[in-house]
Design an enzyme around this catalytic site. Structure first.
Site, short mmCIF file in Angstrom:
data_model
loop_
_atom_site.label_atom_id
_atom_site.label_comp_id
_atom_site.label_asym_id
_atom_site.label_seq_id
_atom_site.Cartn_x
_atom_site.Cartn_y
_atom_site.Cartn_z
CG ASP A 1 20.64 22.60 57.49
OD1 ASP A 1 20.48 23.15 58.60
OD2 ASP A 1 21.60 22.84 56.74
CG HIS B 1 24.97 25.50 63.47
ND1 HIS B 1 24.12 26.22 62.69
CD2 HIS B 1 26.04 26.31 63.69
CE1 HIS B 1 24.65 27.41 62.44
NE2 HIS B 1 25.81 27.51 63.04
CG HIS C 1 15.66 28.10 62.73
ND1 HIS C 1 15.92 29.30 63.35
CD2 HIS C 1 16.67 27.90 61.86
CE1 HIS C 1 17.05 29.81 62.84
NE2 HIS C 1 17.52 28.98 61.96
C1 SDX Z 1 20.73 25.69 61.20
O1 SDX Z 1 20.54 29.56 64.23
C2 SDX Z 1 20.54 29.56 62.95
O2 SDX Z 1 20.25 30.54 62.34
C3 SDX Z 1 20.98 28.24 62.33
C4 SDX Z 1 20.88 28.16 60.82
C5 SDX Z 1 21.83 29.11 60.14
O3 SDX Z 1 21.59 29.45 58.96
O4 SDX Z 1 22.88 29.43 60.74
O5 SDX Z 1 19.55 28.46 60.39
C6 SDX Z 1 21.25 26.78 60.31
O6 SDX Z 1 21.44 25.28 62.08
C7 SDX Z 1 19.32 25.20 61.01
C8 SDX Z 1 18.91 24.12 62.08
C9 SDX Z 1 19.46 22.77 61.63
N1 SDX Z 1 19.26 21.74 62.65
C10 SDX Z 1 18.37 20.74 62.52
O7 SDX Z 1 17.61 20.61 61.54
C11 SDX Z 1 18.42 19.69 63.64
C12 SDX Z 1 16.98 19.38 64.11
N2 SDX Z 1 16.46 20.58 64.77
C13 SDX Z 1 16.60 20.63 66.21
O8 SDX Z 1 17.72 20.03 66.76
C14 SDX Z 1 16.17 21.98 66.80
O9 SDX Z 1 15.00 22.33 66.19
C15 SDX Z 1 17.12 23.15 66.75
C16 SDX Z 1 18.47 22.82 67.29
C17 SDX Z 1 17.27 23.64 65.33
C18 SDX Z 1 16.51 24.29 67.58
O10 SDX Z 1 16.58 23.89 68.90
P1 SDX Z 1 15.92 24.80 70.08
O11 SDX Z 1 15.58 26.15 69.58
O12 SDX Z 1 16.81 24.70 71.27
O13 SDX Z 1 14.54 24.11 70.33
P2 SDX Z 1 14.31 22.94 71.34
O14 SDX Z 1 15.36 21.90 71.16
O15 SDX Z 1 14.13 23.54 72.68
O16 SDX Z 1 12.93 22.31 70.82
C19 SDX Z 1 11.71 22.85 71.26
C20 SDX Z 1 10.74 21.65 71.27
C21 SDX Z 1 11.27 20.46 72.09
O17 SDX Z 1 10.14 19.71 72.52
P3 SDX Z 1 9.55 19.96 74.03
O18 SDX Z 1 10.71 19.73 75.00
O19 SDX Z 1 9.08 21.41 74.04
O20 SDX Z 1 8.45 18.95 74.18
O21 SDX Z 1 10.62 21.14 69.92
C22 SDX Z 1 11.15 19.81 69.86
C23 SDX Z 1 12.02 19.62 71.09
O22 SDX Z 1 12.06 18.24 71.46
N3 SDX Z 1 11.92 19.72 68.62
C24 SDX Z 1 11.90 18.69 67.79
C25 SDX Z 1 12.73 19.06 66.72
N4 SDX Z 1 13.25 20.28 66.94
C26 SDX Z 1 12.74 20.69 68.12
N5 SDX Z 1 11.26 17.50 67.84
C27 SDX Z 1 11.48 16.66 66.78
N6 SDX Z 1 12.27 16.93 65.71
C28 SDX Z 1 12.90 18.13 65.65
N7 SDX Z 1 13.67 18.42 64.58
#
Ligand code: SDX
Length: 430
Positions: A365, A266, A307
């Site tokens: 971010d 997050h 996201h």
């Molecule tokens: C913020 O919610 C908000 O509005 C948040 C925010 C706000 O203003 O409040 O926008 C701020 O928190 C932005 C997000 C910051 N976080 C990151 O940058 C960390 C990296 N991102 C991930 O951890 C992830 O994308 C999340 C946590 C942001 C979202 O997670 P989800 O929606 O639960 O998605 P998921 O983990 O189920 O991923 C779906 C697929 C998976 O692969 P499969 O299992 O389908 O094969 O996408 C992959 C994940 O492994 N994946 C990534 C990835 N993010 C998702 N693979 C590599 N790198 C990534 N960054």
């Protein structure tokens, strides 16, 4: 609300279940599942991927189109034409202020920027090397021990005073957490300065010489706060709503939001992005890290990508990317190596099938850390900056809930543990 219905057929139930469907002004319809409880059934949605926890009028996100509206105004228009305190007014009261309303709002915020002198000694309980987010969790929660005159959440005046205190004092406390970590004296706010200018003054000024805050950096800082102001029901805002639903005071609720924001999935991602770019170190190593991000057996993820809602560019990332170029150019920082790595990483990720299939785009971010670093903010303070900007969003959602009708939030579960069994005396255990 509409008169649309969803009809649910469940194996083992003779009759179907009719559930009301509500339509908002924008976005998907929602199915009211309240009637399931009387059928001894729950919905099941770990991570709340497709669950609307509340009705709200504050912010709307269209993840597919990359749209973010604050009270109907697009984020890119606010970032270009507005400022952080004007956006705070909009989020809190629902309309852009008139000149007189803005002047009153800004002067009220300015009159709340100082903190109780005892809070200065409160900091002495921390180690100097404490992470600033750990300090902020503690100090903001402690505000409820100092401001007993604004804790009655049923009193609109108390709610207003607490809102002003939090918006006004977060920059002061954030700067104090930084000064404490470097052993420099705290700087008092200077109410002749603008909001972001005052924050940079408290961060980088010292009592031995007058502050000289660059207007370029102050404008960039103000835009960073504005872009982080609110984002509907994200994890930290949902935490604030859940804490508030129990009747907890606003300072405790905001402290809960700060704690939730800290996680690297997050708000902690901006700090993690910079650490990732520094670990990559050179564009020649990008492929190695992209491979790791795609490897299911490797916990590494590309920080700043992906996201829960955006399946397109995060509109804030677009503004942030333009701001990064502007700030670095205005500071004469040509060819910033980390920005070069970030832009190359973005280009590769947006061409790679893994990221395209999963609709993983840069989020808010991804570029913010580059601007913060250019402004001179230490990496450990990045998430604190996010918390300062997001405070108004947390308060707006808390106030929207508390000033309306609400119940304590209390999710249920799918239980898969032991059925009932009798206690076994110690001497009879295997
Ligand atoms: C913020 O919610 C908000 O509005 C948040 C925010 C706000 O203003 O409040 O926008 C701020 O928190 C932005 C997000 C910051 N976080 C990151 O940058 C960390 C990296 N991102 C991930 O951890 C992830 O994308 C999340 C946590 C942001 C979202 O997670 P989800 O929606 O639960 O998605 P998921 O983990 O189920 O991923 C779906 C697929 C998976 O692969 P499969 O299992 O389908 O094969 O996408 C992959 C994940 O492994 N994946 C990534 C990835 N993010 C998702 N693979 C590599 N790198 C990534 N960054």
């Amino acid at each position: 609300m509409s008169d649309k219905k969803a009809t649910l057929k469940v194996d083992g139930l003779d009759e179907t279940i009719e559930l009301p469907v509500y339509s908002g002004t924008l976005g998907p319809d929602v199915i009211d599942v309240g009637a399931l409880t009387s059928r001894d059934m729950f919905t099941y949605d770990p991570g709340f991927v497709s669950t609307a926890a509340c009705e709200s009028k504050i912010t709307y996100i269209d993840g597919g189109k990359g749209i973010l509206l604050h009270r109907g105004y697009p984020i890119d228009q606010l970032a270009e034409h507005s400022d952080y305190l004007e956006t705070c007014y909009l989020l809190l009261y629902g309309e852009l202020p008139t000149a007189e309303q803005k002047e009153t709002f800004v002067s009220t915020v300015k009159r709340h920027t100082m903190v109780h002198e005892q809070i200065r000694t409160f900091f002495n309980g921390f180690r100097r090397d404490a992470h600033p987010m750990a300090v902020m969790c503690g100090v903001v929660g402690a505000l409820s021990a100092f401001y007993h005159d604004s804790l009655d959440i049923s009193d609109e005046h108390h709610r207003q005073v607490a809102a002003f205190r939090l918006i006004a004092k977060m920059p002061t406390l954030a700067a104090m957490s930084y000064k404490f970590s470097i052993g420099q004296p705290f700087m008092y706010p200077d109410n002749n300065m603008g909001y972001a200018e005052n924050f940079l003054h408290m961060m980088f000024g010292n009592p031995c010489e007058p502050s000289n805050v660059s207007p370029v950096l102050a404008r960039a800082m103000d835009r960073i706060f504005l872009l982080h102001a609110d984002h509907e029901q994200n994890a930290s805002t949902s935490t604030v709503r859940l804490a508030g639903s129990s009747g907890a005071n606003p300072f405790a609720c905001i402290a809960a939001g700060i704690a939730a924001l800290w996680g690297p999935s997050h708000g902690g991602a901006n700090e993690a992005v910079l650490e990732m770019l520094e670990e990559i170190g050179d564009v020649s190593r990008i492929d190695e890290f992209v491979s790791r991000a795609k490897d299911k057996d490797d916990p590494f993820r590309l920080m700043g990508f992906g996201h829960r809602v955006y399946k397109n560019f995060d509109p804030r990332a677009k503004v942030m990317k333009e701001a990064a170029d502007d700030v670095l150019a205005e500071l004469g920082i040509e060819n910033d190596p980390l920005l070069a790595i970030a832009k190359r990483l973005e280009q590769i990720a947006l061409e790679d099938p893994y990221f395209i299939e999963r609709k993983l785009y840069p989020n808010v971010d991804f570029y913010s850390g580059i601007i913060l670093k250019a402004i001179g903010i230490p990496t450990s303070m990045f998430t604190v900056i996010f918390a300062v900007g997001r405070t108004v969003g947390w308060i707006a959602h808390w106030h929207e809930m508390i000033s309306g009708s609400y119940r304590i939030g209390r999710p249920r579960q799918l239980y898969t543990g032991h059925t009932q069994r009798d206690f076994v005396a110690l001497e009879k255990r295997g």
